[in-house]
Design a protein around this motif. Structure first.
Motif, PDB file in Angstrom:
ATOM      1  N   VAL A  19     -43.411 -17.832  19.835  1.00 26.77           N
ATOM      2  CA  VAL A  19     -43.435 -19.116  20.548  1.00 26.77           C
ATOM      3  C   VAL A  19     -43.509 -18.871  22.051  1.00 26.77           C
ATOM      4  CG1 VAL A  19     -42.059 -21.157  21.126  1.00 26.77           C
ATOM      5  CG2 VAL A  19     -42.233 -20.416  18.750  1.00 26.77           C
ATOM      6  N   SER A  54     -31.276 -17.324  12.906  1.00 23.12           N
ATOM      7  CA  SER A  54     -31.237 -15.930  12.465  1.00 23.12           C
ATOM      8  C   SER A  54     -30.017 -15.671  11.577  1.00 23.12           C
ATOM      9  CB  SER A  54     -31.235 -14.995  13.671  1.00 23.12           C
ATOM     10  OG  SER A  54     -30.137 -15.256  14.525  1.00 23.12           O
ATOM     11  N   VAL A  64     -37.385 -14.281  11.777  1.00 19.06           N
ATOM     12  CA  VAL A  64     -37.076 -15.476  12.573  1.00 19.06           C
ATOM     13  C   VAL A  64     -37.138 -15.155  14.064  1.00 19.06           C
ATOM     14  CG1 VAL A  64     -35.235 -17.095  13.181  1.00 19.06           C
ATOM     15  CG2 VAL A  64     -35.704 -16.588  10.773  1.00 19.06           C
ATOM     16  N   LEU A  65     -36.578 -14.024  14.455  1.00 13.39           N
ATOM     17  CA  LEU A  65     -36.567 -13.637  15.859  1.00 13.39           C
ATOM     18  C   LEU A  65     -37.981 -13.347  16.363  1.00 13.39           C
ATOM     19  CD1 LEU A  65     -33.432 -11.304  15.796  1.00 13.39           C
ATOM     20  CD2 LEU A  65     -33.545 -13.699  16.479  1.00 13.39           C
ATOM     21  N   GLY A  83     -37.975 -19.817  23.897  1.00  8.79           N
ATOM     22  CA  GLY A  83     -38.261 -18.863  22.837  1.00  8.79           C
ATOM     23  C   GLY A  83     -37.670 -17.494  23.108  1.00  8.79           C
ATOM     24  N   ARG A  84     -37.751 -17.044  24.370  1.00  8.12           N
ATOM     25  CA  ARG A  84     -37.215 -15.733  24.721  1.00  8.12           C
ATOM     26  C   ARG A  84     -35.703 -15.685  24.524  1.00  8.12           C
ATOM     27  NH1 ARG A  84     -34.175 -13.187  27.674  1.00  8.12           N
ATOM     28  NH2 ARG A  84     -33.410 -15.072  28.688  1.00  8.12           N
ATOM     29  N   GLY A 128     -32.002 -22.507  23.213  1.00  4.51           N
ATOM     30  CA  GLY A 128     -32.563 -21.380  22.480  1.00  4.51           C
ATOM     31  C   GLY A 128     -31.485 -20.484  21.913  1.00  4.51           C
ATOM     32  N   GLY A 170     -33.860 -17.621  22.618  1.00  3.79           N
ATOM     33  CA  GLY A 170     -33.537 -17.717  21.200  1.00  3.79           C
ATOM     34  C   GLY A 170     -33.693 -16.391  20.482  1.00  3.79           C
ATOM     35  N   ALA A 171     -34.785 -15.675  20.779  1.00  4.93           N
ATOM     36  CA  ALA A 171     -35.027 -14.387  20.128  1.00  4.93           C
ATOM     37  C   ALA A 171     -34.008 -13.338  20.570  1.00  4.93           C
ATOM     38  CB  ALA A 171     -36.439 -13.913  20.435  1.00  4.93           C
ATOM     39  N   GLY A 219     -31.459 -20.107  18.102  1.00  2.00           N
ATOM     40  CA  GLY A 219     -31.812 -18.755  17.689  1.00  2.00           C
ATOM     41  C   GLY A 219     -30.703 -18.085  16.899  1.00  2.00           C
ATOM     42  N   LEU A 256     -39.680 -16.679  17.051  1.00  2.00           N
ATOM     43  CA  LEU A 256     -39.284 -17.242  18.343  1.00  2.00           C
ATOM     44  C   LEU A 256     -39.969 -16.516  19.496  1.00  2.00           C
ATOM     45  CD1 LEU A 256     -35.477 -17.783  17.663  1.00  2.00           C
ATOM     46  CD2 LEU A 256     -37.143 -19.574  18.181  1.00  2.00           C
ATOM     47  N   THR A 257     -40.120 -15.206  19.374  1.00  2.00           N
ATOM     48  CA  THR A 257     -40.832 -14.443  20.407  1.00  2.00           C
ATOM     49  C   THR A 257     -42.286 -14.872  20.479  1.00  2.00           C
ATOM     50  OG1 THR A 257     -39.379 -12.555  19.963  1.00  2.00           O
ATOM     51  CG2 THR A 257     -41.367 -12.132  21.242  1.00  2.00           C
TER      52      THR A 257
END
Length: 415
Positions: free
Chosen positions: A394, A372, A387-388, A235-236, A364, A238-239, A368, A391-392
């Motif tokens: 998550v 995005s 969206v970001l 998640g990190r 990710g 991806g964001a 991500g 992911l954060t």
């Protein structure tokens, strides 16, 4: 001797001594990021050389992500069965060959270059981090050594492009790739010697058992919190990477920044990430403190949510730049915290854990950026920010599920 005794009877070496022990890994880590730095920095002449469009050439980077995910998952247990120095040496050899192929003309050669470099990085960084940690056994210095390997990578991402421009004036971007190939091959003997099992400070701690292919996955699944940590990384990444992918057009559209001024913003972001990773790695590995590391990770993810919203909602440029710096620093702290916890918890399957961690970050990055980008195209920057933020969240939800089991219980669940 029990796990708590191991932590109390080892005097932590200084950071200078750790660097002296693992310097081949630091050099290899910095080198591993340079092939793609060449591609990004010299995209225009590379596309002209290949006879292709800029967008078409740039999207070939996606092959690296695909290769990294597939290689990271499929080959993760091998980093536990084979000495990590051997894996890192093989990855350097592959990266050197890929760099030479990248000097050939045509999209096919560039596609091979991107795919092979992605696979080599998927093997290189987990192997280097595992070898660095193994030199210090189960002491907190193991986590510090592993985070330093990734800190070297972030330093390369910050200063790599400026350093590559000057030699390119004399020998072109192809000369840069040839130089990378030569350095990759030259580092192989040092990495092989450095990565031997049982070296350094781990001499009084038995080397991890070489588990079978499926047994490595089963053992990792039994480590408390391992799956949650891998989700945090996914998640990190991806964001953060989704944010970076469209940061330039955001500043151009919202604040009318040209490429020269945005280069300053990019340097601020990269510098904040480097310093955050460096200081967090030092702070989180001074003693055995998994509860503190988890708390810092959760707080940093919360701060990153606020900073991310601030970047997209900031009414003036200074606030946006400040938000960008805080966002980068907070993500760096989370990255260092995940690395520290994986190294300390997964002592039997460090190589497998770190390989899957790298694969999760690659996945990710791909998802991500794609998600995005689709949101941006459909509904604008606020949709991309949503969206970001998702992911954060998550990553934050996964971090909140972590518990801090006693070291003895962690060892009992690792055969």
């Amino acid at each position: 001797m029990s796990q708590p005794d191991l932590h109390t009877t080892h005097q932590l070496p200084s950071e200078r001594r750790i660097i002296a022990e693992i310097w081949p890994a630091l050099l290899a880590s910095a080198l591993g990021l340079l092939p793609f730095t060449v591609l990004s920095t010299f995209l225009v002449p590379i596309a002209d050389w290949a006879g292709a469009g800029y967008a078409e050439t740039g999207t070939l980077r996606g092959l690296a992500g695909i290769g990294a995910v597939l290689a990271g998952v499929a080959l993760a247990p091998l980093i536990g069965r084979i000495a990590p120095g051997t894996v890192a040496a093989a990855a350097l050899g592959l990266m050197g060959l890929a760099a030479i192929v990248g000097t050939f003309s045509g999209l096919a050669a560039l596609a091979v270059f991107c795919l092979a470099t992605g696979v080599s990085n998927a093997l290189l960084y987990p192997a280097l981090s595992t070898a660095a940690a193994d030199r210090f056994g189960t002491t907190p210095a193991a986590g510090r050594a592993a985070t330093l390997v990734m800190t070297a990578q972030t330093l390369a991402s910050t200063v790599g492009a400026p350093l590559l421009v000057l030699p390119a004036l004399f020998w072109g971007w192809q000369g840069n790739l040839v130089a990378i190939a030569v350095l990759s091959i030259a580092l192989i003997p040092a990495v092989l010697r450095y990565g031997r099992r049982g070296a350094g400070h781990a001499g009084d701690t038995p080397a991890p058992a070489r588990l079978g292919y499926l047994a490595a996955f089963r053992t990792l699944a039994g480590v408390p919190g391992a799956r949650a940590l891998l989700l945090v990384s996914f998640g990190r990444a991806g964001a953060f990477m989704g944010h970076l992918a469209f940061l330039a057009p955001l500043y151009a559209q919202k604040f009318s920044l040209d490429a020269n001024w945005f280069a300053f913003v990019w340097s601020v972001s990269g510098g904040a990430f480097f310093l955050g990773h460096l200081l967090a790695g030092r702070m989180l590995n001074t003693e055995d403190s998994p509860a503190r590391t988890r708390a810092v990770m959760v707080i940093s993810l919360g701060i990153s949510l606020v900073a991310l919203s601030g970047v997209y909602l900031a009414p003036v440029l200074p606030l946006a730049v400040a938000g960008t710096a805080v966002l980068s620093a907070s993500h760096a702290v989370v990255s260092a915290a995940v690395m520290s916890l994986l190294v300390s918890r997964c002592t039997q399957v460090r190589g497998t854990a770190l390989s899957l961690n790298a694969a999760g970050m690659s996945l990710g990055l791909f998802l991500g950026t794609a998600a995005s980008g689709a949101a941006l195209a459909g509904s604008g920057y606020l949709a991309a920010a949503a969206v970001l933020c998702a992911l954060t969240l998550v990553a934050l939800a996964s971090a909140l599920t972590l518990r801090t089991p006693s070291p003895a219980k962690t060892l009992e669940r690792q055969p």
